[in-house]
Write a protein that holds these residues in place. Structure first.
Motif, mmCIF file in Angstrom:
data_model
loop_
_atom_site.group_PDB
_atom_site.id
_atom_site.type_symbol
_atom_site.label_atom_id
_atom_site.label_comp_id
_atom_site.label_asym_id
_atom_site.label_seq_id
_atom_site.Cartn_x
_atom_site.Cartn_y
_atom_site.Cartn_z
ATOM 1 N N PHE A 249 42.870 38.315 47.310
ATOM 2 C CA PHE A 249 42.343 37.831 46.025
ATOM 3 C C PHE A 249 43.156 38.471 44.902
ATOM 4 O O PHE A 249 43.930 39.413 45.122
ATOM 5 N N HIS A 250 42.955 37.946 43.706
ATOM 6 C CA HIS A 250 43.665 38.474 42.540
ATOM 7 C C HIS A 250 42.647 38.738 41.429
ATOM 8 O O HIS A 250 41.814 37.878 41.150
ATOM 9 N N ILE A 251 42.730 39.909 40.826
ATOM 10 C CA ILE A 251 41.799 40.243 39.738
ATOM 11 C C ILE A 251 42.564 40.230 38.416
ATOM 12 O O ILE A 251 43.449 41.061 38.199
ATOM 13 N N PRO A 252 42.227 39.286 37.535
ATOM 14 C CA PRO A 252 42.924 39.236 36.252
ATOM 15 C C PRO A 252 42.530 40.401 35.350
ATOM 16 O O PRO A 252 41.388 40.859 35.393
ATOM 17 N N ALA A 253 43.474 40.873 34.538
ATOM 18 C CA ALA A 253 43.196 41.958 33.594
ATOM 19 C C ALA A 253 42.120 41.519 32.608
ATOM 20 O O ALA A 253 42.034 40.342 32.241
ATOM 21 N N GLY A 254 41.274 42.464 32.231
ATOM 22 C CA GLY A 254 40.259 42.191 31.216
ATOM 23 C C GLY A 254 39.052 41.438 31.718
ATOM 24 O O GLY A 254 38.295 40.881 30.922
ATOM 25 N N SER A 255 38.841 41.438 33.045
ATOM 26 C CA SER A 255 37.708 40.685 33.587
ATOM 27 C C SER A 255 36.749 41.600 34.345
ATOM 28 O O SER A 255 37.068 42.747 34.649
ATOM 29 N N VAL A 256 35.574 41.045 34.635
ATOM 30 C CA VAL A 256 34.642 41.696 35.561
ATOM 31 C C VAL A 256 34.694 40.892 36.859
ATOM 32 O O VAL A 256 34.433 39.690 36.856
ATOM 33 N N TYR A 257 35.055 41.557 37.947
ATOM 34 C CA TYR A 257 35.222 40.904 39.243
ATOM 35 C C TYR A 257 34.224 41.552 40.210
ATOM 36 O O TYR A 257 34.258 42.762 40.410
ATOM 37 N N HIS B 97 33.029 37.576 35.673
ATOM 38 C CA HIS B 97 33.873 36.415 35.387
ATOM 39 C C HIS B 97 34.178 35.683 36.689
ATOM 40 O O HIS B 97 34.189 34.466 36.729
ATOM 41 N N ARG B 98 34.442 36.448 37.747
ATOM 42 C CA ARG B 98 34.681 35.854 39.064
ATOM 43 C C ARG B 98 33.970 36.693 40.127
ATOM 44 O O ARG B 98 33.750 37.890 39.941
ATOM 45 N N ILE B 99 33.655 36.011 41.234
ATOM 46 C CA ILE B 99 32.912 36.674 42.322
ATOM 47 C C ILE B 99 33.601 36.366 43.646
ATOM 48 O O ILE B 99 33.985 35.217 43.913
#
Ligand code: ATP
Length: 250
Positions: free
Chosen positions: A22-30, A217-219
């Motif tokens: 998976f990829h976690i974008p900067a500035g997000s809550v994952y 933001h994403r799960i």
């Protein structure tokens, strides 16, 4: 910010995490969710440097960090909290936070500034930083308290302050709402939102589905060590595989 590729971890014959990416974008809550035994903790321990993977890689801002231990990751800008609080009960609340601030202020960008007159100046800077952090997480009232005398909800906040002391750009929160009441959980959600506004990327493992749906933001959904689904809270809520495996029609 964080890219995980084909990550696997086996304990003997148990495949706790299997080929997860998976990829976690900067500035997000994952957030990472899944039923008991799905591999969430193992995944968290892999990406925060506590475990070395059996296979696969973890990259932070493009740099390979697979197998790098937590103290080195902290210097690179990655920090974490623990489900079972790691607060040192025989220190005061502020000393707990100062431990993290001290190591930060005496390395890297602050090292030269505090070389003279030495430890006294450094301690003052650490204390100021610790006070700021305790204020930021909402446990300023306990600045003079002994950690052993603090209520559980305040200790959870203190743990976040301590993790923030190393000035992370990426923060892992291991079950931040576990054991918290409704108001404290709401406060934790607000704090996570505030951290993101300050530019920190936050990764959460959490059982409280309402909180996860609210802050993420994403799960990523794990099941039997594998990636079952990944998407926005709306996508995850509607995903039939997730409903069948985990949400039970919730
Ligand atoms: P929970 O929600 O109950 O905390 P989890 O999703 O975090 O579960 P893990 O704790 O990562 O799941 O466990 C995944 C699988 O790996 C389980 O079958 C567990 O028994 C096994 N496992 C985890 N850690 C170890 C270990 N150190 N040694 C052997 N097996 C382990």
């Amino acid at each position: 910010m964080l890219t995980v590729d084909h990550l696997s971890k086996s304990f003997g014959g148990i495949h706790a995490v299997q080929d997860v990416g998976f990829h976690i974008p900067a500035g997000s809550v994952y957030s990472v969710i899944g039923p008991n035994g799905a591999g969430k903790t193992t995944l968290f321990n892999l990406i925060s440097g506590l475990y070395t993977p059996t296979a696969g890689s973890v990259k932070f801002e493009g740099a390979e960090i697979t197998g790098i231990p937590p103290h080195s990751l902290a210097r690179m800008g990655i920090s974490r909290t623990f489900q079972n609080l790691q607060v040192c009960k025989n220190l005061s609340a502020i000393e707990n936070v100062m431990v993290g601030a001290h190591s930060r202020l005496n390395s890297g960008m602050f090292a030269g500034m505090f070389r003279f007159p030495g430890i006294v100046r450094s301690d003052r800077a650490c204390k100021e930083r610790a006070v700021d952090l305790m204020t930021q997480v909402g446990c300023k009232a306990y600045i003079d308290a002994h950690a052993s005398a603090m209520p559980y909800g305040a200790l959870k906040k203190l743990e976040v302050a301590r993790a923030l002391a190393s000035e992370p750009r990426l923060l892992f929160l291991d079950e931040p709402a576990a054991g918290l009441n409704h108001t404290e959980t709401h406060d934790m959600a607000l704090l996570v939102g505030e951290l993101v506004r300050l530019g920190i990327t936050v990764v959460v493992v959490e059982h409280d589905m309402k909180l996860v749906m609210n802050i993420s933001h994403r799960i990523l959904v794990l099941n039997y060590g594998q990636k079952l689904a990944e998407g926005t809270p709306e996508e995850i809520r509607k995903n039939p595989d997730v409903i069948a495996a985990y949400l039970g029609g919730d």
